[in-house]
Scaffold this motif. Structure first.
Motif, mmCIF file in Angstrom:
data_model
loop_
_atom_site.group_PDB
_atom_site.id
_atom_site.type_symbol
_atom_site.label_atom_id
_atom_site.label_comp_id
_atom_site.label_asym_id
_atom_site.label_seq_id
_atom_site.Cartn_x
_atom_site.Cartn_y
_atom_site.Cartn_z
ATOM 1 N N THR A 179 31.291 18.593 10.617
ATOM 2 C CA THR A 179 29.982 17.936 10.573
ATOM 3 C C THR A 179 29.296 18.030 11.931
ATOM 4 O O THR A 179 29.920 18.288 12.959
ATOM 5 C CB THR A 179 30.128 16.470 10.166
ATOM 6 O OG1 THR A 179 31.035 15.819 11.075
ATOM 7 C CG2 THR A 179 30.683 16.357 8.753
ATOM 8 N N CYS A 180 27.979 17.785 11.924
ATOM 9 C CA CYS A 180 27.196 17.883 13.154
ATOM 10 C C CYS A 180 27.444 16.673 14.058
ATOM 11 O O CYS A 180 27.620 15.552 13.567
ATOM 12 C CB CYS A 180 25.707 17.930 12.829
ATOM 13 S SG CYS A 180 25.228 19.272 11.737
ATOM 14 N N PRO A 181 27.414 16.859 15.371
ATOM 15 C CA PRO A 181 27.454 15.718 16.292
ATOM 16 C C PRO A 181 26.235 14.819 16.072
ATOM 17 O O PRO A 181 25.194 15.265 15.593
ATOM 18 C CB PRO A 181 27.396 16.377 17.679
ATOM 19 C CG PRO A 181 27.810 17.785 17.452
ATOM 20 C CD PRO A 181 27.363 18.141 16.071
ATOM 21 N N THR A 182 26.359 13.556 16.430
ATOM 22 C CA THR A 182 25.267 12.600 16.207
ATOM 23 C C THR A 182 23.973 13.041 16.873
ATOM 24 O O THR A 182 22.885 12.943 16.292
ATOM 25 C CB THR A 182 25.662 11.210 16.745
ATOM 26 O OG1 THR A 182 26.875 10.801 16.126
ATOM 27 C CG2 THR A 182 24.566 10.187 16.456
ATOM 28 N N THR A 183 24.057 13.564 18.078
ATOM 29 C CA THR A 183 22.845 13.978 18.794
ATOM 30 C C THR A 183 22.151 15.125 18.081
ATOM 31 O O THR A 183 20.927 15.214 18.071
ATOM 32 C CB THR A 183 23.191 14.399 20.227
ATOM 33 O OG1 THR A 183 24.220 15.412 20.171
ATOM 34 C CG2 THR A 183 23.691 13.223 21.041
ATOM 35 N N ALA A 197 22.518 15.810 14.732
ATOM 36 C CA ALA A 197 22.102 15.365 13.404
ATOM 37 C C ALA A 197 20.785 14.605 13.432
ATOM 38 O O ALA A 197 20.059 14.562 12.444
ATOM 39 C CB ALA A 197 23.183 14.499 12.784
ATOM 40 N N SER A 198 20.447 14.000 14.575
ATOM 41 C CA SER A 198 19.210 13.221 14.651
ATOM 42 C C SER A 198 18.012 14.049 15.096
ATOM 43 O O SER A 198 16.880 13.566 15.059
ATOM 44 C CB SER A 198 19.404 12.051 15.633
ATOM 45 O OG SER A 198 19.709 12.559 16.936
ATOM 46 N N CYS A 251 22.006 19.121 8.713
ATOM 47 C CA CYS A 251 23.151 18.247 8.957
ATOM 48 C C CYS A 251 23.364 17.256 7.824
ATOM 49 O O CYS A 251 24.489 16.873 7.540
ATOM 50 C CB CYS A 251 22.966 17.520 10.290
ATOM 51 S SG CYS A 251 23.072 18.633 11.713
ATOM 52 N N ARG A 252 22.273 16.837 7.178
ATOM 53 C CA ARG A 252 22.434 15.973 5.995
ATOM 54 C C ARG A 252 23.185 16.716 4.900
ATOM 55 O O ARG A 252 24.023 16.142 4.200
ATOM 56 C CB ARG A 252 21.062 15.536 5.476
ATOM 57 C CG ARG A 252 20.428 14.383 6.230
ATOM 58 C CD ARG A 252 19.310 13.734 5.404
ATOM 59 N NE ARG A 252 18.285 14.704 5.021
ATOM 60 C CZ ARG A 252 17.208 14.982 5.742
ATOM 61 N NH1 ARG A 252 17.014 14.381 6.904
ATOM 62 N NH2 ARG A 252 16.306 15.846 5.306
ATOM 63 N N ALA A 296 26.855 16.806 5.836
ATOM 64 C CA ALA A 296 27.460 15.493 5.614
ATOM 65 C C ALA A 296 27.695 15.245 4.130
ATOM 66 O O ALA A 296 28.717 14.668 3.728
ATOM 67 C CB ALA A 296 26.547 14.409 6.200
#
Length: 464
Positions: free
Chosen positions: A280-284, A286-287, A295-296, A299
């Motif tokens: 999955t993508c890192p939080t930074t 994904a936003s 990234c959605r 997920a």
């Protein structure tokens, strides 16, 4: 540049699966053949091939198919469904193999080429299609037969792998699948296995002449001529043909059907690529606005528990790629190292959802753009092996060999096995090159596959 808008068109023409499918349970063998009891079966006349072919239709024997008309109707159904009608695709492929004319159009130079392509299209829609896999095996056998090497070790090895992918279907389709399995078993000299498969086919669909003829072939290969004659006569009673008349005549003369006595070493089936986790993508990442949609999708794939959920997540990733594609081409910073891994996750999710054509198309995005996607080289190398597996599973063997050879150069997990499998495929196809086309009726152990072509009792839309 491959944009997502172009991907559906690619899906429509891809024919790409050969991992072993579950076998159908053994069914009771017809008593008349198992016991050799002539009274249990109505023996047809030992007529000449011409007389057999010209026999008038009766209530039990339908009139000969209108092949040209059937092809036109099936083509219309395929077009109207936008290549999504699996039954129409299978029936179209069968009828094209039956007509077998050297008619060239944009879909192929011959009916045989078009039949193979339409079988692959059916499998691309649903790779568990029993009918699609049956006609694909027949089309492959026809191409080897025409090259004069239908019974070579390499050709039989590839056909055997193709036959192992035929899954259970309806009762009628199961019977045809058993004929395929019996035919390949007989070609290898596995008499008991062949007899069991043909007997199961005859029990499931007594109107399938290829099943009875297969029992005749199996008996004749072991010089059980009385049993062979009984089976051939039953096949002729069900569906007269010159080929069956010739087979019966051979049994009456005491001529055995020559088959192998042993099975040479071949390559194993199944995938070579190891399973890989979803990253999955890192939080930074994904936003970020440019990557949020992709990234959605990743997920969603990670959380998915059903095939529909996996396909939906993968589709979201591919749709998001249409926005990121120009950024990657322009070396924009928004196109980060997560793009290749996200597309790889989508490809694997499509495959797990039984959408292998979409899996291949998505993987080939990464492979084709490894030079512009950040840190994509290692991911592309993994996908070379996976795409080789996908094409191998769809019995597109020459293309599978190409990707296996590329994967072998990377020396990663599975590279040695990939090299061995590619070498086996290349050797099989080298034996085809330069051979003259073989004319005349089928006389060997692979006749059973050709018999299915002219028998509509197992085929979808047979009531047309």
């Amino acid at each position: 540049m491959l944009r997502s808008a172009r991907v559906p068109a690619l899906f429509a023409v891809l024919g790409v699966g050969c991992s072993p499918a579950p076998r159908t349970p053994a069914r009771a063998e017809p008593a008349s053949i198992a016991t050799g009891d002539a009274s249990a079966s109505t023996a047809g006349p030992s007529a000449s091939p011409t007389a057999l072919e010209s026999a008038a239709p009766t209530a039990d024997k339908p009139a000969p198919e209108d092949v040209d008309g059937g092809i036109v109707a099936a083509q219309r159904a395929v077009t109207d469904s936008r290549f999504q009608d699996i039954d129409a695709l299978v029936d179209l492929a069968r009828l094209q193999l039956m007509r077998d004319a050297p008619i060239s159009d944009t879909d192929g130079a011959t009916d045989a080429e078009r039949a193979k392509k339409n079988a692959m299209r059916a499998i691309a829609v649903d790779d568990t299609s029993t009918g699609g896999r049956i006609v694909l095996v027949i089309a492959l056998a026809r191409s080897f037969e025409r090259a004069g090497v239908g019974d070579s070790d390499g050709a039989l090895g590839l056909l055997d792998l193709a036959a192992s992918t035929v899954p259970p279907g309806s009762t009628a389709a199961n019977a045809a699948a058993d004929v395929v399995r019996g035919t390949l078993a007989l070609a290898w000299g596995e008499h008991d296995k062949a007899k069991e498969a043909f007997g199961a086919a005859a029990a499931a669909n007594p109107s399938l002449a290829a099943a009875w003829a297969g029992l005749g072939d199996a008996a004749r290969s072991q010089k059980r001529f009385d049993e062979a004659k009984l089976a051939y006569r039953k096949a002729i009673e069900v569906k007269p043909s010159s080929e069956l008349g010739a087979s019966l005549a051979a049994a009456e003369r005491g001529e055995p059907l020559v088959v192998r006595t042993s099975r040479p070493k071949t390559v194993r089936g199944g995938p070579l690529a190891p399973p890989r986790p979803v990253i999955t993508c890192p939080t930074t990442v994904a936003s970020a606005a440019g990557s949020a949609a992709m990234c959605r999708g990743v997920a969603a794939i990670a959380k998915a528990s059903t095939a529909a959920e996996k396909e939906a997540g993968a589709s979201e990733v591919v749709a998001a790629w249409s926005t990121l594609d120009p950024l990657c081409e322009d070396k924009d910073a928004a196109c980060g190292p997560y793009v290749a891994t996200s597309l790889a996750a989508a490809s694997r999710a499509f495959f797990e959802a039984k959408r292998s054509a979409k899996a291949i198309a998505t993987a080939r995005i990464v492979i084709g753009k490894a030079d512009v996607l950040p840190k994509a080289t290692s991911v592309a190398q993994e996908l070379q092996l996976e795409v080789g597996d996908r094409y191998f599973e769809f019995c597109v063997f020459d293309t599978a060999a190409e990707f296996y050879e590329r994967a072998a150069k990377g020396r990663g997990p599975g590279s040695k096995e990939a090299a061995d499998r590619a070498a086996f495929i290349r050797a099989a196809f080298q034996s085809v090159q330069g051979k003259k086309q073989k004319d005349g009726p089928c006389t060997g152990a692979l006749c059973g596959l050709n018999r299915l072509v002219t028998d509509r009792t197992w085929a979808p839309k047979s009531g047309r």
